[in-house]
Design an enzyme around this catalytic site. Structure first.
Site, PDB file in Angstrom:
ATOM      1  CE1 TYR A  55      -3.246   3.008   0.311  1.00 51.71           C
ATOM      2  CE2 TYR A  55      -3.915   2.044   2.234  1.00 51.71           C
ATOM      3  CZ  TYR A  55      -3.921   3.035   1.361  1.00 51.71           C
ATOM      4  OH  TYR A  55      -4.941   3.907   1.574  1.00 51.71           O
ATOM      5  CE  LYS A  85      -5.747   1.732  -0.808  1.00 58.75           C
ATOM      6  NZ  LYS A  85      -6.398   2.602  -1.970  1.00 58.75           N
TER       7      LYS A  85
HETATM    8  O1  NGF Z   1      -8.696   8.145   1.890  1.00 57.40           O
HETATM    9  C1  NGF Z   1      -7.766   8.192   1.246  1.00 57.40           C
HETATM   10  C2  NGF Z   1      -6.676   9.162   1.712  1.00 57.40           C
HETATM   11  N1  NGF Z   1      -7.912   7.770  -0.128  1.00 57.40           N
HETATM   12  C3  NGF Z   1      -8.662   7.055  -0.632  1.00 57.40           C
HETATM   13  C4  NGF Z   1      -7.954   5.670  -1.056  1.00 57.40           C
HETATM   14  O2  NGF Z   1      -7.010   5.744  -1.916  1.00 57.40           O
HETATM   15  C5  NGF Z   1      -7.582   4.869   0.343  1.00 57.40           C
HETATM   16  C6  NGF Z   1      -9.376   7.554  -1.753  1.00 57.40           C
HETATM   17  O3  NGF Z   1     -10.473   6.634  -2.026  1.00 57.40           O
HETATM   18  C7  NGF Z   1      -8.643   4.259   0.986  1.00 57.40           C
HETATM   19  O4  NGF Z   1      -9.852   4.346   0.733  1.00 57.40           O
HETATM   20  C8  NGF Z   1      -8.345   3.331   2.032  1.00 57.40           C
HETATM   21  O5  NGF Z   1      -7.179   2.963   2.476  1.00 57.40           O
HETATM   22  O6  NGF Z   1      -9.398   2.961   3.008  1.00 57.40           O
HETATM   23  C9  NGF Z   1      -9.918   9.020  -1.398  1.00 57.40           C
HETATM   24  O7  NGF Z   1     -10.849   8.798  -0.330  1.00 57.40           O
HETATM   25  C10 NGF Z   1     -10.740   9.315  -2.561  1.00 57.40           C
HETATM   26  O8  NGF Z   1      -9.915   9.203  -3.486  1.00 57.40           O
HETATM   27  C11 NGF Z   1     -11.156  10.880  -2.177  1.00 57.40           C
HETATM   28  O9  NGF Z   1      -9.902  11.831  -2.068  1.00 57.40           O
HETATM   29  O10 NGF Z   1      -5.691   9.596   0.677  1.00 57.40           O
END
Ligand code: NGF
Length: 294
Positions: free
Chosen positions: A135, A163
């Site tokens: 990740y 990821k």
């Molecule tokens: O929440 C984040 C922080 N990023 C998420 C995702 O890459 C990681 C992304 O979906 C994730 O969801 C997790 O590890 O649970 C964002 O929420 C999205 O692109 C909105 O900015 O970077």
């Protein structure tokens, strides 16, 4: 590896009224996504607030979700934590309850060298027979995964992908080139799912997918059918929603309220993540309405 290709919901945390983790609520949320037909779930990542939960709590949630959707959805357990010891414990547990794969951020808080991160991840990989997904999220961990380290780890059969949550589709493409044909790129930024797919991602893991899974599935389907302009059209719609979601005091709090409006109560985020003030509730209702009517 086809089972890891598609739309994976980074599932929100699930708490009860007292703020304790709620296995029952986690089951209900997982069931909701299984009924929609997404490919799988990513548990206890940023969206799942794994870093704000104890090892025991994380085990409880994973176990509950496995009981509900084992065999129906592909479940990737994020087992990343500051200590290698905790990661290994969570990995052993994930294997015992039947998770399909594990994933981990580099160790956080201490400034760990590249060699240290390699050893940390290797200890996790060696502690089970599960597939492992690196990740890469430098904005929160402060660690930038190098192409060298990625290439070295990707040589192992158990390391099936990365990821990648960075804004660079160039980096994504470079990681794919180094990882090779059988190495899966999981797109991280939901705002650029189409861009990620075009540059080599074959799956997406996202937090905002949780309130609009159908739209991400539509993007995926359009892309698979070669309808790029249509995929782009839906990405633009999705981005309008994300822009509104991230403008709230917390994205996770906003997503949870939207789920609640749809009859799935997951509680409020754990401190220090901000809940949504009541003064914003009407805006959340309007946003929910907008999503449901796209
Ligand atoms: O929440 C984040 C922080 N990023 C998420 C995702 O890459 C990681 C992304 O979906 C994730 O969801 C997790 O590890 O649970 C964002 O929420 C999205 O692109 C909105 O900015 O970077």
């Amino acid at each position: 590896l086809n089972k890891f290709k598609g739309v994976f919901i980074a599932m929100n945390s699930c708490y009860d009224e007292q703020g304790e983790v709620s296995p029952e609520r986690a089951k209900k949320l997982a069931r909701h996504y299984a009924d929609i037909g997404v490919k799988g779930l990513y548990l206890a990542g940023s969206t799942g607030e794994g870093m704000l939960q104890s090892v025991e709590e994380r085990k409880q949630i994973l176990q509950a979700v496995m009981e509900e959707v084992r065999g129906e959805l592909i479940v990737i357990a994020h087992i990343g934590a500051a200590s290698t010891r905790d990661c290994v414990e969570l990995t052993v547990h994930a294997e015992s309850v039947g998770a399909d794969a594990i994933s981990a951020v580099p160790s956080i808080y201490y400034r760990i060298s590249e060699k240290g991160v390699e050893e940390h991840w290797q200890a996790i990989i060696d502690s089970s027979s599960l597939p492992f997904i690196m990740y890469h999220i430098p904005a929160t961990t402060g660690f930038h995964l190098s192409k060298d380290l990625l290439g070295k780890l990707a040589k192992q059969d158990k390391v099936i992908g990365v990821k990648i949550t960075t804004d660079s589709t160039y980096e994504l493409q470079q990681f794919k080139r180094i990882g090779g044909e059988d190495f899966i790129l999981f797109n991280g930024p939901d705002e650029q799912y189409v861009a990620g797919l075009i540059m080599g991602a074959e799956a997406g893991i996202g937090g905002t997918y949780g309130v609009m899974p159908e739209l991400f599935m539509k993007i995926e389907q359009c892309f698979a059918e070669g309808k790029i302009a249509e995929a782009q059209h839906w990405q633009i719609k999705v981005n309008e929603i994300i822009t509104e979601l991230v403008a709230f005091p917390s994205l996770y709090g906003a997503s949870k309220l939207i789920l609640k409006l749809r009859g799935i109560d997951t509680g409020i985020p754990r401190m220090p993540i901000s809940p949504i003030p009541e003064s914003d509730y009407s805006k959340i209702e309007a946003l929910n309405h907008k999503i449901l009517h796209y």
